[in-house]
Design a protein around this motif. Structure first.
Motif, PDB file in Angstrom:
ATOM      1  N   SER A  17     -32.759 -23.808  -0.773  1.00  0.00           N
ATOM      2  CA  SER A  17     -33.771 -23.078  -0.993  1.00  0.00           C
ATOM      3  C   SER A  17     -34.509 -22.650   0.105  1.00  0.00           C
ATOM      4  N   GLN A  21     -34.221 -16.931   1.331  1.00  0.00           N
ATOM      5  CA  GLN A  21     -34.455 -15.930   0.201  1.00  0.00           C
ATOM      6  C   GLN A  21     -35.690 -16.344  -0.850  1.00  0.00           C
ATOM      7  N   GLY A  22     -36.626 -15.553  -1.080  1.00  0.00           N
ATOM      8  CA  GLY A  22     -37.875 -15.740  -1.418  1.00  0.00           C
ATOM      9  C   GLY A  22     -37.872 -16.367  -2.865  1.00  0.00           C
ATOM     10  N   GLY A  23     -36.974 -16.033  -3.734  1.00  0.00           N
ATOM     11  CA  GLY A  23     -36.892 -16.635  -5.244  1.00  0.00           C
ATOM     12  C   GLY A  23     -36.907 -18.109  -5.191  1.00  0.00           C
ATOM     13  N   LYS A  24     -35.758 -18.493  -4.355  1.00  0.00           N
ATOM     14  CA  LYS A  24     -35.350 -20.104  -4.399  1.00  0.00           C
ATOM     15  C   LYS A  24     -36.690 -20.859  -3.902  1.00  0.00           C
ATOM     16  N   THR A  25     -37.233 -20.348  -2.915  1.00  0.00           N
ATOM     17  CA  THR A  25     -38.470 -21.074  -2.298  1.00  0.00           C
ATOM     18  C   THR A  25     -39.626 -21.326  -3.174  1.00  0.00           C
ATOM     19  N   ALA A  26     -39.823 -20.026  -3.756  1.00  0.00           N
ATOM     20  CA  ALA A  26     -40.871 -19.860  -5.015  1.00  0.00           C
ATOM     21  C   ALA A  26     -40.547 -20.978  -6.223  1.00  0.00           C
ATOM     22  N   ARG A  27     -39.390 -21.052  -6.369  1.00  0.00           N
ATOM     23  CA  ARG A  27     -38.785 -22.153  -7.338  1.00  0.00           C
ATOM     24  C   ARG A  27     -39.299 -23.656  -6.925  1.00  0.00           C
ATOM     25  N   TYR A  28     -38.859 -23.821  -5.621  1.00  0.00           N
ATOM     26  CA  TYR A  28     -39.108 -24.959  -5.012  1.00  0.00           C
ATOM     27  C   TYR A  28     -40.727 -25.436  -4.859  1.00  0.00           C
ATOM     28  N   PHE A  29     -41.376 -24.545  -4.712  1.00  0.00           N
ATOM     29  CA  PHE A  29     -43.068 -24.518  -4.698  1.00  0.00           C
ATOM     30  C   PHE A  29     -43.394 -24.833  -6.141  1.00  0.00           C
ATOM     31  N   LYS A  30     -42.812 -24.254  -7.260  1.00  0.00           N
ATOM     32  CA  LYS A  30     -43.288 -24.369  -8.422  1.00  0.00           C
ATOM     33  C   LYS A  30     -43.033 -25.698  -8.667  1.00  0.00           C
ATOM     34  N   TYR A  31     -41.780 -26.319  -8.413  1.00  0.00           N
ATOM     35  CA  TYR A  31     -41.608 -27.759  -8.547  1.00  0.00           C
ATOM     36  C   TYR A  31     -42.548 -28.758  -7.992  1.00  0.00           C
TER      37      TYR A  31
END
Length: 156
Positions: A17, A21-31
């Motif tokens: 993540s 790549q911005g999408g995967k980092t955003a998913r981790y922050f959501k988590y």
């Protein structure tokens, strides 16, 4: 809660993540935010349960105080009744002596007074109220936290 987010976390770590790549980092922050929210909700639930338990214990202590006060007052009433029943024959004897010797009171004054004093005050009972529950509640400063303020003022 850990099992709920475990697959999401493993998926994010396995795909890298933080590879830029911005999408995967955003998913981790959501988590991460969802984990924080769950922890906060857990803490709030624990605090509300603790407050409920403290209120329940406080209400129980207050009820125990009222039961103890009621018991103390019952003991006081029993002792007052005992003192009254103990004093009734003495009062009757005093009335009898004073009415019998009222016409010749001056000639028998010292004899009557000494007889009355011996009889009336021999074995005299004194009333001392039972106040253990009240004193212990005041000593522990618990009485200020009770909710029934009018009843507490009447007791005081």
């Amino acid at each position: 809660m850990i099992k709920l987010f475990s697959p999401v976390r493993q998926d994010l770590f396995s795909k890298g993540s933080f590879s830029g790549q911005g999408g995967k980092t955003a998913r981790y922050f959501k988590y991460a935010i969802s984990e924080i929210i769950l922890v906060v909700i857990g803490i709030l639930i624990a605090l509300s349960i603790n407050n409920w338990n403290e209120n329940r214990k406080h209400a129980s202590t207050e009820q125990e105080f009222f039961k103890s006060i009621k018991n103390d007052l019952k003991q006081d009433l029993d002792f007052i009744n005992y003192v009254q029943s103990y004093s009734k024959p003495k009062i009757a004897a005093y009335n009898l002596l004073s009415s019998t010797y009222s016409e010749n009171y001056d000639s028998h004054k010292t004899t009557i007074d000494s007889l009355m004093a011996v009889y009336l005050f021999a074995g005299q009972r004194t009333f001392y109220p039972v106040s253990g529950a009240f004193k212990s509640s005041i000593a522990g400063n618990e009485i200020n936290t009770y909710t029934h303020k009018k009843v507490i003022q009447s007791i005081i």
